[in-house]
Design a protein around this motif. Structure first.
Motif, short mmCIF file in Angstrom:
data_model
loop_
_atom_site.label_atom_id
_atom_site.label_comp_id
_atom_site.label_asym_id
_atom_site.label_seq_id
_atom_site.Cartn_x
_atom_site.Cartn_y
_atom_site.Cartn_z
N ALA A 170 -22.64 17.30 -1.32
CA ALA A 170 -22.57 16.33 -0.21
C ALA A 170 -23.96 16.16 0.47
CB ALA A 170 -21.75 16.63 0.75
N LYS A 204 -25.42 14.80 2.92
CA LYS A 204 -25.57 14.38 3.88
C LYS A 204 -26.01 15.88 4.47
CE LYS A 204 -21.30 13.90 3.49
NZ LYS A 204 -19.92 13.14 3.49
N HIS A 227 -19.80 7.13 -0.15
CA HIS A 227 -18.54 7.21 0.93
C HIS A 227 -19.25 6.46 2.31
CE1 HIS A 227 -15.99 10.47 0.33
NE2 HIS A 227 -16.79 10.97 -0.66
N ARG A 244 -9.94 7.03 0.12
CA ARG A 244 -9.90 8.05 0.81
C ARG A 244 -8.67 8.07 1.73
NH1 ARG A 244 -14.34 10.78 4.62
NH2 ARG A 244 -12.98 12.15 5.33
N HIS A 285 -10.49 14.67 2.06
CA HIS A 285 -11.47 15.72 2.85
C HIS A 285 -10.70 16.31 3.97
CE1 HIS A 285 -15.32 17.67 4.09
NE2 HIS A 285 -15.01 17.01 5.27
N SER A 317 -14.22 21.00 7.63
CA SER A 317 -15.60 21.56 7.38
C SER A 317 -15.51 22.90 7.87
CB SER A 317 -16.80 20.74 8.09
OG SER A 317 -17.98 20.95 7.12
N GLY A 339 -15.98 21.27 2.52
CA GLY A 339 -15.64 21.82 3.43
C GLY A 339 -15.65 23.63 3.36
N GLU A 375 -16.96 17.97 -3.28
CA GLU A 375 -18.13 17.65 -2.43
C GLU A 375 -18.60 18.45 -1.65
OE1 GLU A 375 -16.45 14.12 -0.55
OE2 GLU A 375 -16.92 12.90 -2.33
N GLY A 391 -21.12 20.53 0.56
CA GLY A 391 -22.36 20.23 1.09
C GLY A 391 -22.95 21.52 1.61
N ARG A 392 -22.35 21.92 2.90
CA ARG A 392 -22.77 23.12 3.74
C ARG A 392 -22.85 24.39 2.66
NH1 ARG A 392 -21.72 23.62 8.96
NH2 ARG A 392 -19.99 22.15 8.58
N ARG A 404 -27.31 21.82 16.16
CA ARG A 404 -25.80 22.48 16.04
C ARG A 404 -25.17 23.12 17.11
NH1 ARG A 404 -23.99 24.92 12.43
NH2 ARG A 404 -22.15 23.72 12.01
N TYR A 413 -22.03 21.69 18.52
CA TYR A 413 -20.55 22.21 18.28
C TYR A 413 -20.60 23.60 18.80
CZ TYR A 413 -21.67 18.81 14.64
OH TYR A 413 -22.00 17.72 13.86
N TYR A 440 -27.12 20.51 7.43
CA TYR A 440 -26.89 19.99 8.64
C TYR A 440 -28.04 20.20 10.05
CZ TYR A 440 -22.84 18.98 6.69
OH TYR A 440 -21.92 18.37 5.46
N MET A 485 -30.06 16.50 10.59
CA MET A 485 -29.64 16.28 11.84
C MET A 485 -30.73 16.19 12.86
SD MET A 485 -25.83 17.46 12.01
CE MET A 485 -25.26 16.80 13.49
N1 LLP Z 1 -17.31 14.96 1.89
C1 LLP Z 1 -17.01 14.54 2.84
C2 LLP Z 1 -16.18 13.09 2.79
C3 LLP Z 1 -17.27 14.78 4.14
O1 LLP Z 1 -17.27 14.07 5.16
C4 LLP Z 1 -18.10 15.88 4.26
C5 LLP Z 1 -18.70 16.49 5.63
C6 LLP Z 1 -18.32 16.68 3.00
C7 LLP Z 1 -17.83 16.33 1.70
C8 LLP Z 1 -19.12 18.16 3.06
O2 LLP Z 1 -18.58 18.86 3.88
P1 LLP Z 1 -19.33 20.48 3.93
O3 LLP Z 1 -18.92 21.01 2.42
O4 LLP Z 1 -20.64 20.19 4.23
O5 LLP Z 1 -18.49 21.30 4.80
N2 LLP Z 1 -22.42 17.82 11.25
C9 LLP Z 1 -21.35 18.79 11.00
C10 LLP Z 1 -20.91 18.71 9.48
C11 LLP Z 1 -20.08 17.33 9.38
C12 LLP Z 1 -19.44 17.23 7.97
C13 LLP Z 1 -19.11 15.86 7.76
N3 LLP Z 1 -18.57 15.73 6.72
C14 LLP Z 1 -21.99 20.14 11.25
O6 LLP Z 1 -23.15 20.54 11.37
O7 LLP Z 1 -21.27 21.15 10.99
#
Ligand code: LLP
Length: 443
Positions: free
Chosen positions: A64, A66, A108, A155, A207, A210, A248, A290, A292-293, A330, A334, A390, A394
């Motif tokens: 992911a 992002k 997405h 989705r 999804h 997170s 997540g 997916e 990311g973190r 963050r 948050y 992030y 960000m």
């Molecule tokens: N897939 C989708 C559709 C998502 O919306 C997200 C995160 C991920 C995958 C990746 O999630 P992860 O594995 O990174 O948790 N800015 C916030 C986090 C927002 C996450 C948004 N979507 C933070 O700094 O905690």
């Protein structure tokens, strides 16, 4: 003090990441500096790939982007065999500029613009994750204009609420994302997508949130999606070839955070798929995730130089660093918590509790409240750990603060992957209208 990945304390008492002494990194690149432990990122990628291989299912692990989207990271993800999730023109462009294989890109977003859709269609990306009816119609129409067929996932919101901070929950019914299974919208979307001439419906995406520390939410999501797949098969004869369970997966930011191993999350998902999808179709669906973190988060460290120290007797000691909410929003957004190391004197005993402030003109610009450190002084180096996800992604130019550089460190070598912004970069897009130009007096 908890050190992630290749981080250690060397003989000089300095923090070392990827075999690079951070005191040297400061001398070479300045601060604030985002440091990424490349070996740890690769290790996390491999943990995902290996866990899925062990399941015997067909799969894709889509990073992911992002969480941290820069060209070098896209290259790394490609090298490790991952796919890529992008959510905007900018992320898509970054991936394409890095030469990422378009067929492994998934697009997405809850409001893809016509321009973004056109760009992604022209690039022939692997799949659109369609979020709503507006997009479904728009995508079909634009694909028709371009005379293309396009793979889509829908989705869906399975109605599962992960135990997480409310701002980052997305699995429940009241969400800006996706088609709700519970109220029948998802079923209608499957019908429409199935009938849409230019769309090839691969399956569904869910999804649930997170920074999740348990497997129950994923197991429930798999079960709900499987029930839905069964209904869709029975009533429409449509079979989902792909089920994407999103990201997540949680990581350890501070003591008390108790993430599972990557393999445990993956096993919960793949076992759930084997159990609940059995008998729906001849073959089990291909499973996509997916993360990311959990790919980049604990591999990141932000290095700061300590400046002002303000002691309020009997109240608190504020230690200010040369960055803050501009490079890490963050905590302010948050209430996220972070850990830190006094990076140039990391062997010293902690002797006081201080709070780490940023340099922005805002009281909310605090990075860490109440952390135990050795006695700090002007010019010391502070490393805040677990800032890989992030943070750069960000970062902002609030107060016109330039964004830090990002370096990848590995085996004693440090490579810049994002140059530090300069003052000139900060004003680069500013324009003074002609009518406001200062008159120059002609001699
Ligand atoms: N897939 C989708 C559709 C998502 O919306 C997200 C995160 C991920 C995958 C990746 O999630 P992860 O594995 O990174 O948790 N800015 C916030 C986090 C927002 C996450 C948004 N979507 C933070 O700094 O905690």
């Amino acid at each position: 003090m908890y050190l992630h990945g290749t981080s250690t304390i060397n003989a000089q008492g300095h923090l070392e990441v990827g075999g690079c002494d951070v005191v040297d990194l400061k001398a070479q690149f300045g601060t604030p500096l985002y440091i990424v432990d490349e070996a740890l990122v690769r290790q996390r990628c491999r943990e995902y790939m290996e866990a899925f291989r062990a399941s015997g299912l067909k799969f894709q692990v889509a990073y992911a982007s992002k969480a941290f989207c820069v060209m070098a990271m896209c290259r790394l993800a490609e090298e490790e065999g991952l796919s890529l999730d992008v959510v905007s023109e900018g992320e898509l462009y970054t991936a394409l500029q890095a030469g990422f294989p378009a067929e492994r890109i998934h697009f997405h977003g809850n409001n893809k613009t016509p321009d973004e859709i056109e760009m992604a269609l022209k690039a022939e990306i692997g799949c659109f994750v369609v979020d709503n009816f507006t997009e479904l119609q728009l995508l079909n129409a634009i694909a028709k204009e371009q005379n293309r067929h396009v793979n889509v996932l829908l989705r869906v919101t399975p109605g599962v609420e992960a135990h997480t901070h409310e701002y980052i929950s997305t699995g429940q019914t009241d969400s800006k994302f996706g088609f709700d299974i519970g109220n029948g919208t998802a079923f209608e979307a499957v019908q429409q997508a199935h009938e849409a001439e230019q769309l090839h419906l691969l399956g569904v995406h869910s999804h649930i949130g997170s920074q999740i520390f348990e497997t129950e939410g994923f197991q429930m999501a798999v079960e709900r999606v499987a029930q839905f797949a069964r209904e869709v098969k029975q009533q429409l004869g449509v079979v989902f070839q792909v089920v994407n369970l999103g990201g997540g997966f949680g990581i350890r930011y501070v003591e008390g955070d108790t993430p599972l191993q990557v393999s445990e999350y993956v096993k919960a998902i793949t076992d759930g798929v084997k159990q609940h999808f059995a008998g729906i179709a001849e073959q089990l669906p291909e499973i996509w995730v997916e993360p990311g973190r959990s790919v980049v988060g604990d591999a990141g460290t932000t290095l700061y130089t300590i400046g002002s120290v303000k002691e309020i007797p009997g109240v608190r000691k504020y230690v200010a660093v040369d960055g803050g909410m501009t490079d890490n929003p963050r905590p302010a957004l948050y209430e996220s918590r972070y850990d830190s190391v006094l990076a140039n004197r990391a062997n010293e005993e902690t002797s006081e509790v201080v709070s780490i402030a940023g340099k922005c003109c805002e009281s909310g610009d605090m990075l860490i409240w109440d952390v135990s450190l050795p006695r700090v002084a002007f010019g010391d180096l502070l490393a805040v750990t677990c800032t890989g996800a992030y943070n750069y992604a960000m970062a902002s130019n609030y107060n016109r603060i330039a964004r830090p550089a990002v370096v990848f460190v590995k085996d004693g070598q440090a490579d810049v992957v994002v140059r530090r912004e300069t003052r000139e970069d900060v004003v680069n897009n500013d324009v003074i209208p002609a009518r406001m130009q200062k008159q120059t007096v002609q001699a």
